[in-house]
Design a protein around this motif. Structure first.
Motif, short mmCIF file in Angstrom:
data_model
loop_
_atom_site.label_atom_id
_atom_site.label_comp_id
_atom_site.label_asym_id
_atom_site.label_seq_id
_atom_site.Cartn_x
_atom_site.Cartn_y
_atom_site.Cartn_z
N GLY A 40 -2.98 -14.60 5.59
CA GLY A 40 -3.64 -13.95 4.47
C GLY A 40 -4.12 -12.54 4.74
O GLY A 40 -4.76 -11.93 3.89
N ARG A 41 -3.83 -12.00 5.93
CA ARG A 41 -4.32 -10.67 6.30
C ARG A 41 -3.18 -9.67 6.47
O ARG A 41 -3.35 -8.63 7.09
N ASP A 42 -2.03 -9.97 5.93
CA ASP A 42 -0.88 -9.08 6.06
C ASP A 42 -1.02 -7.90 5.10
O ASP A 42 -1.70 -8.00 4.08
N PRO A 43 -0.42 -6.77 5.44
CA PRO A 43 -0.52 -5.60 4.56
C PRO A 43 0.17 -5.85 3.22
O PRO A 43 1.21 -6.50 3.16
N LYS A 44 -0.45 -5.36 2.18
CA LYS A 44 0.07 -5.52 0.83
C LYS A 44 -0.01 -4.18 0.09
O LYS A 44 -0.70 -3.27 0.52
N GLY A 45 0.67 -4.09 -1.02
CA GLY A 45 0.57 -2.93 -1.90
C GLY A 45 0.76 -1.61 -1.19
O GLY A 45 1.73 -1.43 -0.45
N PRO A 46 -0.18 -0.67 -1.41
CA PRO A 46 -0.03 0.67 -0.84
C PRO A 46 0.10 0.69 0.67
O PRO A 46 0.84 1.50 1.22
N ALA A 47 -0.59 -0.22 1.36
CA ALA A 47 -0.49 -0.26 2.83
C ALA A 47 0.92 -0.62 3.25
O ALA A 47 1.47 -0.03 4.19
N LEU A 48 1.52 -1.57 2.59
CA LEU A 48 2.88 -1.98 2.92
C LEU A 48 3.87 -0.86 2.60
O LEU A 48 4.79 -0.60 3.38
N ILE A 49 3.66 -0.18 1.51
CA ILE A 49 4.52 0.96 1.16
C ILE A 49 4.43 2.02 2.26
O ILE A 49 5.45 2.54 2.73
N LEU A 50 3.20 2.33 2.69
CA LEU A 50 3.02 3.35 3.73
C LEU A 50 3.70 2.93 5.03
O LEU A 50 4.39 3.73 5.67
N LEU A 51 3.54 1.67 5.42
CA LEU A 51 4.17 1.20 6.65
C LEU A 51 5.69 1.31 6.57
O LEU A 51 6.33 1.73 7.54
N ARG A 52 6.24 0.96 5.43
CA ARG A 52 7.70 1.06 5.29
C ARG A 52 8.17 2.51 5.29
O ARG A 52 9.24 2.82 5.82
N MET A 53 7.37 3.39 4.72
CA MET A 53 7.72 4.81 4.76
C MET A 53 7.72 5.31 6.21
O MET A 53 8.63 6.04 6.61
N LEU A 54 6.71 4.90 6.98
CA LEU A 54 6.65 5.30 8.38
C LEU A 54 7.79 4.69 9.19
O LEU A 54 8.31 5.31 10.11
N GLN A 55 8.18 3.49 8.82
CA GLN A 55 9.31 2.84 9.49
C GLN A 55 10.59 3.63 9.23
O GLN A 55 11.39 3.83 10.14
N ASP A 56 10.77 4.10 8.00
CA ASP A 56 11.96 4.87 7.64
C ASP A 56 11.91 6.29 8.19
O ASP A 56 12.95 6.86 8.55
N LYS A 57 10.72 6.89 8.21
CA LYS A 57 10.57 8.28 8.63
C LYS A 57 9.35 8.41 9.55
O LYS A 57 8.28 8.85 9.12
N PRO A 58 9.50 8.04 10.82
CA PRO A 58 8.38 8.11 11.76
C PRO A 58 7.75 9.50 11.87
O PRO A 58 6.56 9.62 12.18
N ALA A 59 8.51 10.53 11.58
CA ALA A 59 7.98 11.90 11.66
C ALA A 59 6.83 12.14 10.67
O ALA A 59 6.07 13.10 10.83
N LEU A 60 6.68 11.26 9.68
CA LEU A 60 5.59 11.40 8.71
C LEU A 60 4.23 11.09 9.32
O LEU A 60 3.21 11.38 8.73
N TRP A 61 4.23 10.48 10.52
CA TRP A 61 2.97 10.09 11.13
C TRP A 61 1.98 11.26 11.24
O TRP A 61 0.79 11.09 10.96
N ALA A 62 2.44 12.41 11.64
CA ALA A 62 1.54 13.56 11.80
C ALA A 62 0.84 13.89 10.48
O ALA A 62 -0.37 14.13 10.45
#
Length: 81
Positions: A40-62
């Motif tokens: 019940g503590r897994d990322p959802k909604g905006p957090a999950l979107i952000l994680l997937r964006m970082l997964q696709d484009k790690p350079a966004l981390w900065a």
């Protein structure tokens, strides 16, 4: 996103758990929950979107961590909730 994928993303970015949770402006316990698979503590909604964006484009981390730091500064000044 599975706990192993989340941990792998953090490791791919070369981040410690402290750098990760601070860079995402979230509680350390949340980062631990995500990586441990706490029910019940897994990322959802905006957090999950952000994680997937970082997964696709790690350079966004900065950019993500810079924005998170700006938000924390504004919060500390009382400008945002």
């Amino acid at each position: 996103m599975t706990p192993n994928e989340i941990k792998g993303l953090r490791q791919t970015l070369g981040l410690t758990l402290d750098e990760w949770h601070q860079g995402l402006a979230m509680a350390k316990r949340t980062a631990i929950y995500w990586e441990s698979g706490e029910p019940g503590r897994d990322p959802k909604g905006p957090a999950l979107i952000l994680l997937r964006m970082l997964q696709d484009k790690p350079a966004l981390w900065a950019q993500v961590s810079r924005i998170a730091a700006e938000i924390e500064t504004e919060r500390a000044k009382g400008h945002i909730l």
